[in-house]
Design a protein around this motif. Structure first.
Motif, mmCIF file in Angstrom:
data_model
loop_
_atom_site.group_PDB
_atom_site.id
_atom_site.type_symbol
_atom_site.label_atom_id
_atom_site.label_comp_id
_atom_site.label_asym_id
_atom_site.label_seq_id
_atom_site.Cartn_x
_atom_site.Cartn_y
_atom_site.Cartn_z
ATOM 1 N N SER A 19 0.817 -1.204 0.002
ATOM 2 C CA SER A 19 -0.179 0.204 0.090
ATOM 3 C C SER A 19 0.944 1.252 0.051
ATOM 4 C CB SER A 19 -0.907 -0.008 1.157
ATOM 5 O OG SER A 19 -1.832 -0.891 1.123
ATOM 6 N N TRP A 20 1.902 1.162 0.719
ATOM 7 C CA TRP A 20 2.817 2.507 0.894
ATOM 8 C C TRP A 20 3.462 2.624 -0.548
ATOM 9 C CZ3 TRP A 20 7.946 3.491 0.229
ATOM 10 C CH2 TRP A 20 8.281 4.785 0.502
ATOM 11 N N THR A 21 4.046 1.504 -1.257
ATOM 12 C CA THR A 21 4.828 1.473 -2.391
ATOM 13 C C THR A 21 3.819 2.038 -3.604
ATOM 14 O OG1 THR A 21 5.966 -0.239 -1.785
ATOM 15 C CG2 THR A 21 6.216 0.294 -4.007
ATOM 16 N N GLY A 22 2.427 1.618 -3.352
ATOM 17 C CA GLY A 22 1.570 2.039 -4.518
ATOM 18 C C GLY A 22 1.224 3.489 -4.269
ATOM 19 N N ALA A 23 1.314 4.293 -3.294
ATOM 20 C CA ALA A 23 1.421 5.722 -3.000
ATOM 21 C C ALA A 23 2.601 6.299 -3.618
ATOM 22 C CB ALA A 23 0.939 6.075 -1.825
#
Length: 313
Positions: A19-23
């Motif tokens: 999720s963090w990487t996706g942002a």
């Protein structure tokens, strides 16, 4: 004068937190993610994610990718990238373990790598010694105001709630289920027994649609930085019932639902929101407005633009 954050960089990072990487990779840079036949933990690559800005790089050919800067997320990555001779910044995703106030950060003895905490709580609790410290608060893509609350149930998103029972507060969910039905989405939730209803790992965007059909979002984590699932629920426009620990205290305004360390107060608030759908919808609207203002994607990416530029000089 040229904006120091205007240069487009080649950024090397591992796919550790989806999720963090996706942002993070929604920025304007070129992102290089290691891939290997063995997959996780060192060569997960995109893992099927739709990340157009990401280029997969063979794990054994990182130097040939010629990154401008490395975003580290685990201590072991220091050895993997040391021979590249590339400036680095270290993202600390986690609250300190095993001790709340006295755990020394792995980079505490170094002054050449900035530790970027994802919450002010983490920055205050970790002993980072000589390391430069900054905070880049979480920001997420807006999934849209999807809340309907048509199902009179609570809902939570937790991966591996049985194994991570007390850390995630899964035991508290069992107590809250006395006030109303509780559905739990995430990896390993099928292992949950009554009174909780494990719904399994559902992919986005269907996950967001399913979450938003439930009336109240429950966030019970005892020890985490700041659950992105909580921010996602608030962006969806959901009222929230939150155990008041770590950064959640600052992330959840009083008019967004219920925030307390008293589980009986959380249970009463949960029951009230379940039985007052208009009140729940209003609290959800307040939650969404707060999340958009304080945890939007734009501010997150701008802050990272400047930090990456400073690091890559």
């Amino acid at each position: 004068m040229t904006d120091p954050g205007s240069r487009r960089l080649r950024v090397l990072l591992w796919h550790v937190h989806g999720s963090w990487t996706g942002a993070f990779v929604r920025g304007r840079h070129e992102y290089l993610v290691p891939v290997s036949p063995g997959g996780a933990p060192w060569g997960l690559g995109k893992a099927g994610r739709d990340w157009p800005s990401v280029t997969e790089v063979p794990l054994d050919r990182l130097a040939e990718a010629e990154p401008d800067v490395v975003v580290l997320q685990r201590p072991e990555e220091l050895d993997l990238t040391a021979r590249l001779g590339v400036p680095s910044v270290y993202v600390e995703h986690n609250a300190p373990r095993p001790y709340a106030a006295s755990s020394e950060h792995p980079l505490a003895g170094r002054s050449d790598i900035t530790v970027a905490h994802v919450t002010h709580f983490n920055a205050a609790m970790w002993d980072c010694g000589r390391a430069p410290v900054t905070v880049v608060p979480h920001g997420i893509p807006d999934p849209g105001a999807r809340y309907t609350g048509e199902l009179a149930a609570g809902v939570s998103m937790i991966n591996e709630p049985v194994r991570r029972r007390r850390v995630t507060g899964a035991d508290l969910l069992g107590t809250l289920a006395g006030a109303g039905p509780v559905d739990v989405f995430g990896m390993g939730t099928e292992e949950l027994g009554a009174p909780l209803r494990g719904r399994g790992d559902v992919p986005v965007p269907r996950l967001h649609d399913e979450i938003a059909r439930r009336r109240v979002f429950l966030h019970t984590a005892r020890w985490t930085s700041l659950g992105l699932s909580l921010l996602e629920a608030m962006h969806l426009g959901m009222p929230v019932v939150v155990f008041a620990a770590t950064e959640a205290v600052a992330a959840v305004p009083p008019d967004a639902g219920v925030l307390s360390t008293d589980v009986s107060v959380l249970a009463r608030g949960f029951r009230e929101l379940l039985h007052e759908p208009d009140f729940a919808a209003l609290a959800g609207k307040n939650a969404r407005e707060h999340a958009l203002k304080h945890h939007g994607l734009g501010a997150f990416l701008t802050a990272w633009d400047h930090l990456l530029a400073e690091t890559a000089r």
